[in-house]
Design a protein around this motif. Structure first.
Motif, PDB file in Angstrom:
ATOM      1  N   GLY A   1      40.998  42.005  46.598  1.00 34.95           N
ATOM      2  CA  GLY A   1      41.363  42.751  47.801  1.00 34.95           C
ATOM      3  C   GLY A   1      40.160  43.060  48.676  1.00 34.95           C
ATOM      4  O   GLY A   1      40.276  43.179  49.893  1.00 34.95           O
ATOM      5  N   PHE A   2      38.992  43.185  48.048  1.00 33.89           N
ATOM      6  CA  PHE A   2      37.750  43.404  48.787  1.00 33.89           C
ATOM      7  C   PHE A   2      37.142  42.107  49.286  1.00 33.89           C
ATOM      8  O   PHE A   2      36.094  42.095  49.912  1.00 33.89           O
ATOM      9  N   GLY A   3      37.773  40.969  48.946  1.00 30.46           N
ATOM     10  CA  GLY A   3      37.299  39.690  49.450  1.00 30.46           C
ATOM     11  C   GLY A   3      36.580  38.805  48.447  1.00 30.46           C
ATOM     12  O   GLY A   3      36.130  37.715  48.796  1.00 30.46           O
ATOM     13  N   LEU A   4      36.429  39.242  47.191  1.00 31.02           N
ATOM     14  CA  LEU A   4      35.788  38.385  46.195  1.00 31.02           C
ATOM     15  C   LEU A   4      36.711  37.229  45.847  1.00 31.02           C
ATOM     16  O   LEU A   4      37.919  37.406  45.776  1.00 31.02           O
TER      17      LEU A   4
ATOM     18  N   ASP B   1      37.968  33.526  41.043  1.00 32.15           N
ATOM     19  CA  ASP B   1      37.205  33.169  39.842  1.00 32.15           C
ATOM     20  C   ASP B   1      36.098  34.185  39.550  1.00 32.15           C
ATOM     21  O   ASP B   1      35.856  34.542  38.399  1.00 32.15           O
ATOM     22  N   LEU B   2      35.461  34.699  40.578  1.00 35.15           N
ATOM     23  CA  LEU B   2      34.413  35.704  40.384  1.00 35.15           C
ATOM     24  C   LEU B   2      35.017  37.032  39.926  1.00 35.15           C
ATOM     25  O   LEU B   2      34.480  37.704  39.044  1.00 35.15           O
ATOM     26  N   ALA B   3      36.148  37.414  40.509  1.00 33.09           N
ATOM     27  CA  ALA B   3      36.827  38.649  40.107  1.00 33.09           C
ATOM     28  C   ALA B   3      37.242  38.581  38.640  1.00 33.09           C
ATOM     29  O   ALA B   3      37.139  39.570  37.911  1.00 33.09           O
ATOM     30  N   GLU B   4      37.685  37.422  38.200  1.00 36.32           N
ATOM     31  CA  GLU B   4      38.069  37.260  36.797  1.00 36.32           C
ATOM     32  C   GLU B   4      36.863  37.356  35.868  1.00 36.32           C
ATOM     33  O   GLU B   4      36.958  37.894  34.761  1.00 36.32           O
ATOM     34  N   LEU B   5      35.714  36.859  36.310  1.00 36.10           N
ATOM     35  CA  LEU B   5      34.499  36.994  35.505  1.00 36.10           C
ATOM     36  C   LEU B   5      34.071  38.463  35.397  1.00 36.10           C
ATOM     37  O   LEU B   5      33.650  38.917  34.321  1.00 36.10           O
ATOM     38  N   TYR B   6      34.176  39.211  36.487  1.00 28.67           N
ATOM     39  CA  TYR B   6      33.867  40.645  36.435  1.00 28.67           C
ATOM     40  C   TYR B   6      34.833  41.353  35.486  1.00 28.67           C
ATOM     41  O   TYR B   6      34.438  42.238  34.721  1.00 28.67           O
ATOM     42  N   HIS B   7      36.110  40.979  35.531  1.00 28.19           N
ATOM     43  CA  HIS B   7      37.108  41.559  34.630  1.00 28.19           C
ATOM     44  C   HIS B   7      36.703  41.333  33.177  1.00 28.19           C
ATOM     45  O   HIS B   7      36.750  42.247  32.347  1.00 28.19           O
ATOM     46  N   GLU B   8      36.288  40.107  32.863  1.00 26.95           N
ATOM     47  CA  GLU B   8      35.867  39.778  31.501  1.00 26.95           C
ATOM     48  C   GLU B   8      34.641  40.595  31.094  1.00 26.95           C
ATOM     49  O   GLU B   8      34.571  41.127  29.980  1.00 26.95           O
ATOM     50  N   MET B   9      33.662  40.716  32.000  1.00 26.16           N
ATOM     51  CA  MET B   9      32.448  41.458  31.699  1.00 26.16           C
ATOM     52  C   MET B   9      32.756  42.946  31.485  1.00 26.16           C
ATOM     53  O   MET B   9      32.285  43.563  30.520  1.00 26.16           O
ATOM     54  N   LEU B  10      33.564  43.529  32.352  1.00 31.82           N
ATOM     55  CA  LEU B  10      33.891  44.946  32.220  1.00 31.82           C
ATOM     56  C   LEU B  10      34.684  45.213  30.945  1.00 31.82           C
ATOM     57  O   LEU B  10      34.516  46.253  30.299  1.00 31.82           O
ATOM     58  N   GLY B  11      35.558  44.264  30.579  1.00 30.01           N
ATOM     59  CA  GLY B  11      36.287  44.393  29.321  1.00 30.01           C
ATOM     60  C   GLY B  11      35.350  44.390  28.125  1.00 30.01           C
ATOM     61  O   GLY B  11      35.541  45.137  27.162  1.00 30.01           O
ATOM     62  N   ALA B  12      34.323  43.551  28.194  1.00 32.38           N
ATOM     63  CA  ALA B  12      33.334  43.497  27.111  1.00 32.38           C
ATOM     64  C   ALA B  12      32.546  44.805  27.026  1.00 32.38           C
ATOM     65  O   ALA B  12      32.268  45.292  25.928  1.00 32.38           O
TER      66      ALA B  12
ATOM     67  N   SER C   1      43.165  46.723  34.073  1.00 28.50           N
ATOM     68  CA  SER C   1      44.180  45.800  34.584  1.00 28.50           C
ATOM     69  C   SER C   1      44.147  45.663  36.103  1.00 28.50           C
ATOM     70  O   SER C   1      44.641  44.678  36.650  1.00 28.50           O
ATOM     71  N   GLY C   2      43.552  46.625  36.801  1.00 29.86           N
ATOM     72  CA  GLY C   2      43.517  46.574  38.254  1.00 29.86           C
ATOM     73  C   GLY C   2      42.265  45.957  38.847  1.00 29.86           C
ATOM     74  O   GLY C   2      42.148  45.841  40.068  1.00 29.86           O
ATOM     75  N   VAL C   3      41.340  45.530  37.995  1.00 25.75           N
ATOM     76  CA  VAL C   3      40.047  45.046  38.478  1.00 25.75           C
ATOM     77  C   VAL C   3      40.191  43.802  39.359  1.00 25.75           C
ATOM     78  O   VAL C   3      39.641  43.739  40.457  1.00 25.75           O
ATOM     79  N   VAL C   4      40.915  42.801  38.885  1.00 28.09           N
ATOM     80  CA  VAL C   4      41.007  41.540  39.618  1.00 28.09           C
ATOM     81  C   VAL C   4      41.659  41.753  40.981  1.00 28.09           C
ATOM     82  O   VAL C   4      41.154  41.294  42.008  1.00 28.09           O
TER      83      VAL C   4
END
Length: 66
Positions: free
Chosen positions: A14-17, A20-31, A6-9
């Motif tokens: 916060g690191f500057g991503l 939309d890219l942060a949400e894609l990483y969230h989806e990938m990590l969830g998978a 839940s804290g990924v996005v």
């Protein structure tokens, strides 16, 4: 150690991503977490020879100089 998904996005944005890219990483990590994406056995694995600490030190040192 695993961090809550839940804290990924918030962390990545916060690191500057961009959001939309942060949400894609969230989806990938969830998978990965759910097992939807997993390592397939039978493929070759190549390991680097440079220790992680050396790589990380170089990256952190380079970002500190900018």
């Amino acid at each position: 150690m695993q961090a809550p998904l839940s804290g990924v996005v918030a962390t990545l944005t916060g690191f500057g991503l961009p959001l939309d890219l942060a949400e894609l990483y969230h989806e990938m990590l969830g998978a990965f977490s759910s097992g939807l994406i997993r390592w397939e056995e039978g493929h070759r694995r190549i390991e680097g020879t440079t220790p992680f600490e050396q790589v990380l030190g170089g990256l952190l040192g380079a970002s500190a100089k900018q």
